[in-house]
Design an enzyme around this catalytic site. Structure first.
Site, mmCIF file in Angstrom:
data_model
loop_
_atom_site.group_PDB
_atom_site.id
_atom_site.type_symbol
_atom_site.label_atom_id
_atom_site.label_comp_id
_atom_site.label_asym_id
_atom_site.label_seq_id
_atom_site.Cartn_x
_atom_site.Cartn_y
_atom_site.Cartn_z
ATOM 1 C CG HIS A 82 40.850 82.755 88.097
ATOM 2 N ND1 HIS A 82 39.680 82.142 88.590
ATOM 3 C CD2 HIS A 82 40.499 83.176 86.972
ATOM 4 C CE1 HIS A 82 38.781 82.427 87.452
ATOM 5 N NE2 HIS A 82 39.264 82.973 86.388
ATOM 6 C CG HIS A 96 35.084 81.992 84.816
ATOM 7 N ND1 HIS A 96 35.584 81.037 83.964
ATOM 8 C CD2 HIS A 96 35.997 82.959 85.120
ATOM 9 C CE1 HIS A 96 36.910 81.289 83.772
ATOM 10 N NE2 HIS A 96 37.069 82.393 84.347
ATOM 11 C CE LYS A 140 41.880 80.326 83.480
ATOM 12 N NZ LYS A 140 42.753 81.360 83.252
ATOM 13 C CG ASP A 173 40.901 83.330 78.774
ATOM 14 O OD1 ASP A 173 40.583 84.568 78.832
ATOM 15 O OD2 ASP A 173 41.066 82.641 79.724
#
Length: 328
Positions: free
Chosen positions: A56, A218, A104, A109
């Site tokens: 990213h 993604h 995020k 995560d």
């Protein structure tokens, strides 16, 4: 697959080495980790730590520096860093006033950062967290329970980074972040999918004359696939979705971010911004700031996302606060 790499399984390590070599006056890498940390930290200020899967860029390492993040933790491509790596990021960032994690909203995560938070607290570090879920396109998509965290995360980095730089307490920053996240909303469109180096092929297939609204960073599915539209038509669609999500009211003030997803030329981003301007001109709202560029990308995805933040209190002053990072 055509990429300027060496071994696919070495891309993150070699990228971080190149990043530190290029920006060594501002940042350093914590040895034997994927953590990038400010080289010159200030004591007794709240530390901001973010991160997630690589791919990213410039998020998140490109926003490490005075006025934004204290540290960023990189995972493998599109994969969360481990709890141990995040813990090292928290420890490296801590300035003695506590640590705020900006996460995020992806399942891996959230799980790994929360585990790291518990480990850090066991070592006596005070840690709070924010979960950013700004993508209004879909809910409960691939990798996600609820809405995804996308380019709006950068706005959270910027405003909270300013608050930390100005000496705000961890408690007050957590409260500010909770309110800010509610007012940040994003939606994107893709013309092509991203190709993960270790996979070697795009995450989904679009015909030459197709595009998809609402795709995630993604290569997660969006909400509508259609023939390629003009920039003006795309702007009309995305602004209409954001208008519905915010329920625009007369006199409101917003900030605007047009984000390139990796393979979109700045020329096209500016054309799209111009079309967004025309759409917003039809609404009785004002735009206090504009930001354009590839800030939260998806490897080589061709597309853009549009983020709006409804500004409250002194948020504009925080947005305008100076920073010293590599990619702002």
């Amino acid at each position: 697959m055509k990429k300027i790499i060496n071994q696919p399984d070495q891309v993150v390590d070699q990228m971080l080495k190149g990043f530190v070599y290029a920006n060594g006056e501002l940042v350093k890498r914590v040895p034997n980790t994927t953590v990038i940390v400010q080289k010159h930290k200030e004591k007794n200020k709240v530390a901001l730590v973010s991160g997630g899967g690589s791919g990213h860029e410039p998020a998140h390492a490109g926003f490490v520096g005075k006025g934004m993040l204290t540290a960023a933790v990189a995972g493998e491509v599109f994969t969360s860093p481990s709890p141990d790596q995040v813990l090292e990021g928290i420890k490296a960032a801590d300035n003695g006033a506590g640590v705020l994690l900006i996460i995020k909203n992806y399942t891996g995560d959230v799980m790994n950062f929360e585990m790291a938070k518990e480990l850090a607290e066991a070592e006596g570090i005070v840690v709070e967290q924010l979960i950013v879920d700004d993508d209004i396109a879909v809910e409960d998509s691939t990798h996600t329970a609820g809405k995804r965290g996308v380019a709006g995360t950068v706005i959270v980095h910027k405003i909270l980074g300013a608050a930390a730089d100005l000496g705000m307490s961890l408690t007050d920053m957590k409260a500010l972040g909770d309110e800010l996240v509610k007012q940040v909303k994003s939606i994107g469109v893709a013309l092509t999918a991203a190709t993960v180096p270790e996979v070697g092929k795009p995450g989904f297939s679009l015909a030459d004359d197709e595009m998809e609204y609402g795709v995630g960073i993604h290569s997660e599915p969006g909400y509508h696939r259609t023939k390629v539209k003009s920039s003006s038509a795309i702007a009309e669609e995305l602004v209409s979705k954001l208008k519905q999500a915010f329920d625009f009211q007369s006199g409101e003030t917003y900030g605007l971010l047009v984000n390139g997803l990796g393979a979109t030329p700045l020329m096209e981003q500016y054309i799209f911004l111009h079309d967004v301007e025309k759409q917003l001109a039809n609404e009785d709202v004002s735009v206090a700031f504009k930001k354009v560029g590839a800030l939260m990308t998806s490897l080589d995805m061709n597309g853009v996302s549009l983020t709006l933040v409804k500004l409250e209190q002194d948020w504009l002053k925080l947005w305008q606060h100076p920073v010293d990072v590599t990619d702002w």
